[in-house]
Design a protein around this motif. Structure first.
Motif, PDB file in Angstrom:
ATOM      1  N   LEU A   1       0.836  -1.214   0.000  1.00  0.00           N
ATOM      2  CA  LEU A   1       0.000   0.000   0.000  1.00  0.00           C
ATOM      3  C   LEU A   1       0.866   1.258   0.000  1.00  0.00           C
ATOM      4  CD1 LEU A   1      -3.025  -0.900   2.269  1.00  0.00           C
ATOM      5  CD2 LEU A   1      -2.801  -0.997  -0.207  1.00  0.00           C
ATOM      6  N   VAL A   2       2.034   1.187   0.657  1.00  0.00           N
ATOM      7  CA  VAL A   2       2.936   2.338   0.637  1.00  0.00           C
ATOM      8  C   VAL A   2       3.384   2.622  -0.794  1.00  0.00           C
ATOM      9  CG1 VAL A   2       5.231   3.144   1.330  1.00  0.00           C
ATOM     10  CG2 VAL A   2       3.704   2.079   3.029  1.00  0.00           C
TER      11      VAL A   2
ATOM     12  N   THR B   1      -8.101  11.913  -4.627  1.00  0.00           N
ATOM     13  CA  THR B   1      -7.715  10.742  -5.404  1.00  0.00           C
ATOM     14  C   THR B   1      -6.800   9.835  -4.599  1.00  0.00           C
ATOM     15  OG1 THR B   1      -7.848  12.037  -7.417  1.00  0.00           O
ATOM     16  CG2 THR B   1      -6.594   9.986  -7.538  1.00  0.00           C
ATOM     17  N   ILE B   2      -5.921  10.447  -3.824  1.00  0.00           N
ATOM     18  CA  ILE B   2      -4.903   9.649  -3.125  1.00  0.00           C
ATOM     19  C   ILE B   2      -5.534   8.676  -2.129  1.00  0.00           C
ATOM     20  CG2 ILE B   2      -2.810   9.763  -1.704  1.00  0.00           C
ATOM     21  CD1 ILE B   2      -2.295  12.528  -3.062  1.00  0.00           C
ATOM     22  N   PRO B   3      -6.351   9.147  -1.154  1.00  0.00           N
ATOM     23  CA  PRO B   3      -6.962   8.143  -0.258  1.00  0.00           C
ATOM     24  C   PRO B   3      -7.880   7.172  -1.001  1.00  0.00           C
ATOM     25  CG  PRO B   3      -7.881  10.336   0.128  1.00  0.00           C
ATOM     26  CD  PRO B   3      -6.688  10.515  -0.752  1.00  0.00           C
ATOM     27  N   ALA B   4      -8.597   7.658  -2.046  1.00  0.00           N
ATOM     28  CA  ALA B   4      -9.532   6.777  -2.751  1.00  0.00           C
ATOM     29  C   ALA B   4      -8.804   5.605  -3.385  1.00  0.00           C
ATOM     30  CB  ALA B   4     -10.296   7.581  -3.820  1.00  0.00           C
ATOM     31  N   VAL B   5      -7.688   5.887  -4.063  1.00  0.00           N
ATOM     32  CA  VAL B   5      -6.961   4.810  -4.749  1.00  0.00           C
ATOM     33  C   VAL B   5      -6.296   3.878  -3.740  1.00  0.00           C
ATOM     34  CG1 VAL B   5      -5.046   4.307  -6.300  1.00  0.00           C
ATOM     35  CG2 VAL B   5      -6.653   6.133  -6.856  1.00  0.00           C
ATOM     36  N   VAL B   6      -5.779   4.468  -2.640  1.00  0.00           N
ATOM     37  CA  VAL B   6      -5.155   3.608  -1.624  1.00  0.00           C
ATOM     38  C   VAL B   6      -6.198   2.675  -1.008  1.00  0.00           C
ATOM     39  CG1 VAL B   6      -3.998   3.594   0.616  1.00  0.00           C
ATOM     40  CG2 VAL B   6      -3.257   5.181  -1.139  1.00  0.00           C
ATOM     41  N   LEU B   7      -7.387   3.182  -0.729  1.00  0.00           N
ATOM     42  CA  LEU B   7      -8.449   2.345  -0.161  1.00  0.00           C
ATOM     43  C   LEU B   7      -8.839   1.226  -1.131  1.00  0.00           C
ATOM     44  CD1 LEU B   7     -10.861   4.790   1.687  1.00  0.00           C
ATOM     45  CD2 LEU B   7      -9.660   2.820   2.646  1.00  0.00           C
ATOM     46  N   THR B   8      -8.999   1.599  -2.416  1.00  0.00           N
ATOM     47  CA  THR B   8      -9.345   0.591  -3.401  1.00  0.00           C
ATOM     48  C   THR B   8      -8.257  -0.480  -3.486  1.00  0.00           C
ATOM     49  OG1 THR B   8     -10.390   2.370  -4.633  1.00  0.00           O
ATOM     50  CG2 THR B   8     -10.091   0.289  -5.784  1.00  0.00           C
ATOM     51  N   SER B   9      -6.997  -0.039  -3.456  1.00  0.00           N
ATOM     52  CA  SER B   9      -5.900  -1.005  -3.503  1.00  0.00           C
ATOM     53  C   SER B   9      -5.934  -1.918  -2.291  1.00  0.00           C
ATOM     54  CB  SER B   9      -4.557  -0.282  -3.521  1.00  0.00           C
ATOM     55  OG  SER B   9      -4.510   0.599  -4.592  1.00  0.00           O
ATOM     56  N   TYR B  10      -6.232  -1.317  -1.125  1.00  0.00           N
ATOM     57  CA  TYR B  10      -6.324  -2.129   0.088  1.00  0.00           C
ATOM     58  C   TYR B  10      -7.326  -3.258  -0.108  1.00  0.00           C
ATOM     59  CZ  TYR B  10      -7.954  -3.495   4.702  1.00  0.00           C
ATOM     60  OH  TYR B  10      -8.346  -4.227   5.781  1.00  0.00           O
ATOM     61  N   ILE B  11      -8.466  -2.928  -0.722  1.00  0.00           N
ATOM     62  CA  ILE B  11      -9.511  -3.942  -0.901  1.00  0.00           C
ATOM     63  C   ILE B  11      -9.064  -5.008  -1.898  1.00  0.00           C
ATOM     64  CG2 ILE B  11     -11.820  -4.271  -1.878  1.00  0.00           C
ATOM     65  CD1 ILE B  11     -12.484  -1.518  -0.537  1.00  0.00           C
ATOM     66  N   LEU B  12      -8.544  -4.582  -3.039  1.00  0.00           N
ATOM     67  CA  LEU B  12      -8.184  -5.557  -4.091  1.00  0.00           C
ATOM     68  C   LEU B  12      -6.984  -6.395  -3.671  1.00  0.00           C
ATOM     69  CD1 LEU B  12      -8.597  -3.320  -7.265  1.00  0.00           C
ATOM     70  CD2 LEU B  12     -10.224  -4.936  -6.321  1.00  0.00           C
ATOM     71  N   VAL B  13      -5.907  -5.714  -3.255  1.00  0.00           N
ATOM     72  CA  VAL B  13      -4.689  -6.446  -2.883  1.00  0.00           C
ATOM     73  C   VAL B  13      -4.939  -7.299  -1.645  1.00  0.00           C
ATOM     74  CG1 VAL B  13      -2.268  -6.204  -2.225  1.00  0.00           C
ATOM     75  CG2 VAL B  13      -3.232  -4.691  -3.955  1.00  0.00           C
ATOM     76  N   GLY B  14      -5.694  -6.726  -0.697  1.00  0.00           N
ATOM     77  CA  GLY B  14      -5.964  -7.461   0.539  1.00  0.00           C
ATOM     78  C   GLY B  14      -6.711  -8.757   0.279  1.00  0.00           C
ATOM     79  N   LEU B  15      -7.730  -8.688  -0.570  1.00  0.00           N
ATOM     80  CA  LEU B  15      -8.520  -9.883  -0.861  1.00  0.00           C
ATOM     81  C   LEU B  15      -7.645 -10.953  -1.492  1.00  0.00           C
ATOM     82  CD1 LEU B  15     -11.378 -10.794  -0.517  1.00  0.00           C
ATOM     83  CD2 LEU B  15     -11.959  -9.836  -2.719  1.00  0.00           C
TER      84      LEU B  15
END
Lengths: 309, 309, 309, 309, 309
Positions: free
Chosen positions: D29-30, D240-254
């Motif tokens: 995520l970083v 955009t920055i928090p939105a994309v990080v949150l989306t990445s958290y969901i996709l990568v996390g899953l």
């Protein structure tokens, strides 16, 4: 069944499009083409039904539900196809195991019993195949000992007749002491499996998807295709006609393939090659029990052609 | 069950729409039609609830979740339908295998035991069918030896009673030495399977989808249909009325078919043809054990009509 | 379990909404309502976070992934519920088959063994039920022969204790020659199945959905509900509040039902009626082995009430 | 495994986020955060790639396919997790049934055989656990009769060694006449199941999801996250920055949870509590065979802590 | 099979992209790239087909149906891959159980039978592997007793030949009294399973997904990719070219991986490591029966390389 792995794909497609399912599909697409042409011309030159303003979320949700239903349909149809194939796979296994077991259990010299089993085991898939294809034909069945073929004529249910012959012979061998207690117990599961396979195939054949779902999916597709031209005509103009026909091809085609696949014991292009599997069992069983089989029969067991029944 | 393969589709549709499920569906659609008419007229002539500006992504996501839930519902209902059909398929197999086995095991001359088994095995599906349809009627059951029918009256659970008769008779034959050790072991699995099928059917009957899911799906559909007219009324005008009724037909219809299918042992239009399957077992078992059966019973086992119970 | 087929639906809904799951759901919706009210008022009167311009494709994709995850959750929860029900269905079958088998195998006159088996078989489901509900209570278990009840107190694991009693008694009968070799083999599978059912239930109870998925889904829902008001507030105005609360009801409700369903052995509204099933087994087993059972116990086995435990 | 039912949820979350999977997720995520910050600043101040005009239907379809693929991934991972848990559940059942059976079959006085079986059966899960965790450590295994432990050192495959000890001892008892024919047949299935469970676990461990799918899903997520900032930057600005990080958290996390869950025999936070299950089997087996076991071992079998291995 | 757990991911990716599937994929992407370049240049400089106005709901619904079909394809392919892996897992288990059983049953001193079984059991997976890879090569099979290898040359079906050798030897031992009744019954299930695994693998190999679905999915992808550039060209300009190529990579790639995975017995990058599994069985069986095996063979059984066949 169309064999397409490592074969000419174009030839397979050609064979596919000459089948009855493909022809029925073409018929329906012609109806759709006429309908959409009338709608397009009428909308562009005369009237305006306001349906073109359909909010996308509304039509989208309907499209998604229809897609999910079609995949549900596809899944259930494929599951039946696969269950039918599995049942015949179990039959192949089981006939081979029966042959291997009798080969090990029967005395070397008992040529008569060996021949009986080679023929009777190999008769079962042929009797089942004809039973599933609504034929009472017993010409493909080998005669097992004098008088036994006549026996089959007493049975309405030919596979049960063949299974019966196998059981009666086996119980006789057991009563005469040629089969021991433990061998008798071991044999039981193989002989039982024959009729179990028959029952599974009969079930798949006699129970299609419930009528309600079949009707519901057909009505839903019809509704969707009927409304579609109104929603795209403004944007597409005369391109509406090919667009709607292509969409219908996808929706109707998917539904019709499902209908064809879900009963895989017929003679359609996608059905299972029951003839070839039966021949394969005959060849394997004779191979294992070392009973002579003419070369021409061995050839028939190989899937060497594009279309196999 | 409606038999629709190779039959007139229109006739099948007609039969379908006279069933109680179809009638209940019509009733609900009338309620929806009245509601949507009121909303449409009110929106167009008097007020504006701003709901028509609902962002499409929001309503779309709800529509997708609802679609997925309906497919989940459809899948679970279909699985129960199919599990019930499989259980009866196993019953057909098992009764035939029992008959084939007793035919091979019993001495040629023991006509009395043969007749007992032909009748008692064929009684089981009839007892199970009536048990599943909440009837204690034993008129369809053949009398097996003097006094045995009376025995059944002692049992609250008729299928257990028939199974009991079969076990007691078989254990007697075993104790008298007519059945050997290995034959006894082999028979065990067939006799056990009878009550296993009964248990599976009872389970399907007594455990519908959990109450929470049933209620949740109903509330969700109600919510969706309630909000729908507000979001399309601006775009559709008076066409809102047929659009919402059609959407309701699809959503409510899918849910109601699921409800009907998931308990497939009743007498509804989509339920399994237990009568015909029971007759089929009776015909097959008598055929295999070579016990005479009147021609009229054989006829009843054929699915020759559009509606089969 | 709430029995809702052919019962008053309204009464069922009332019972449902008084359960602890429903109350926890209400609590969370109140939190959501407070939050969304604050956001709506703030957005409309003071500030503008630009989030209302979220492109629909972006939010839509997240909504679809969340929907698919919730259905995945629903599927796994339902599978456990159904697996638990199947295990108890197998238990019902197996106890009946054990009773039928002992009825046929035991000599007519051996009333003592008959009574032992009627009581000991019927004890197993009660011991299992209490074990699954974390109770060591043995008051519902019938005393089987003098001293045997005391035996159970030696066992930490009561179902294993009952199973042990059955095995020891059966091996004794076998050693004394009352059970033959083949009967002994046949009995084995029935007795084994008792503990297999116990193991399946223990597994379902001790292994919920992995922690990561549970947490992930909760966080995802929280995130979605947190962002939702910003994206609809411009279009909905004060209608944002009911819209977001309704959406939360659907998302949170679906997740909570899954949580409740996946461990179906408790005393919650949607849990399996283990008490009634145990009583049913007791009644059936006594019926088959013809051991007297007071009328009051038979009554308890009938699902005559709306809520059954 | 994290035990979270009826425990403090916050404590569980804390434990979860200190695990290696959670740390790897943070690392990724970083990287995403740095990337999206650069893109956002560049887009807003310097250039314009036109990607922000991406038609929503195009990106939506890709998002749906990605969502479906992630759920496919989640399903297969969960199925392996569940299959692994089922295998260990079967092991628990089977060890208990073995103990119950030997308790009933062995003579009361044969304390030596009882102790052998209590220890040898309980050794199997420990040997399997260490085998699955790539350890050859045999310290947790009880010594069974003098010299037998040395025997295990001959085996590369420790579980096969323990299974072998059990078979050899049982065949000896059979040859000496302590076990009858029917008892011998009954025992066979229990002893076979031990190695079947071992094979299932080895299969799950050695065959992750095919490389192509693993790689394909990773590339797809990377592509989606790379393109995402361009399509939302105009609408969101610096959000955009928090939105994309949150989306990445969901996709990568899953995707990462799937990777962790699919091999559930390790020592990760979500893995199965093999230690505890092995202890539970040891306690139960000793309980049933009435062999003394120190109190401290009983304690270890209880899942009393938040994290269990 | 590519081993990627705990190995360099980059090395795995490199190996993957040198495989024939990857090359075929590249070929198709070049065709797509040429096509989309022509369309983009033509649309931007010369003409305008109005397709860019395609309503998003229409294209979205088609995209969703295509996504669902691709996931259906992926699921069926993966199920076959997994079923094939399970079959080989059962083979590993079964061979080990056979070895453990013969080790316990055969007298300590019967070194000849021990060696026969060690070699013959280990021959089965090699015979099956070559049979599935269409090779009649028997060089990897150990010679079992003088003259037995010649025997195999009589069999067209080598695995049936090996199974036959095992049965004949076992029946001989039984007839000579070295194997008792109960041991004979116990052995039966292990020996049967060998050919059952063979049958499952043959079925998976000979029955790919039905031709209709394969063709349908290919046509659907072609249609989607053909239409895609027209709908995004206005928004993307020259960025249309990479966008369409990337989309094609995802759609075509997913379909091609499915095609490769569904027949997992070949020598492709994602196929099962049949060589290694066969070696593993040989090592385990010799380990258990304590027959000497050269160290070099043990090495080959370890998956120490990135690519394993």
């Amino acid at each position: 069944m169309i064999i397409y792995k490592n074969k000419g794909l174009l030839q397979s497609i050609w064979h596919f499009h000459t089948g009855p399912t493909a022809k029925a599909l073409m018929g329906r697409l012609v109806v759709v083409a006429i309908y959409v042409t009338i709608v397009t011309v009428a909308e562009m030159h005369y009237t305006d039904l306001r349906l073109k303003d359909t909010p996308s979320s509304f039509l989208g949700a309907m499209g998604i539900l229809l897609s999910l239903l079609l995949i549900f349909r596809t899944n259930t149809a494929y599951d039946r196809f696969y269950e039918g194939r599995q049942a015949w796979g179990v039959l192949v296994n089981n006939c081979r195991n029966l042959a291997i077991y009798f080969n090990a259990v029967l005395p070397e010299g008992d040529a008569r019993s060996r021949e009986f089993y080679a023929k009777a085991i190999a008769n079962f898939p042929f009797a089942l195949k004809n039973h599933l294809r609504d034929s009472n034909n017993t010409a493909e069945l080998d005669i097992v000992e004098e008088g036994e073929r006549r026996d089959l004529s007493h049975f309405d249910h030919k596979p049960a007749g063949v299974s019966n012959q196998l059981w009666v012979k086996t119980e006789n061998l057991y009563r005469e002491g040629h089969i021991s207690e433990s061998q008798h117990i071991n044999l039981n599961q193989y002989l039982t499996t024959l009729m179990d396979v028959c029952g599974v195939c009969e079930r798949i054949k006699s129970t299609p998807i419930p009528f309600s779902y079949m009707l519901f999916i057909k009505l839903f597709i019809m509704l969707y295709v009927t409304l579609l031209p109104f929603t795209v005509v403004t944007a597409f103009g005369y391109l509406t006609i090919p667009a709607v026909v292509l969409t219908s091809y996808i929706l109707v085609g998917l539904e019709m393939i499902g209908e064809e696949i879900e009963e895989p014991f017929g003679l359609e292009r996608n059905d299972l090659p029951l003839n070839q599997l039966s021949q394969l069992i005959r060849v394997n069983v004779h191979d294992i029990l070392q009973i002579y089989l003419p070369h021409v029969e061995k050839q028939a067991a190989k899937p060497g052609f594009t279309i196999v029944t």
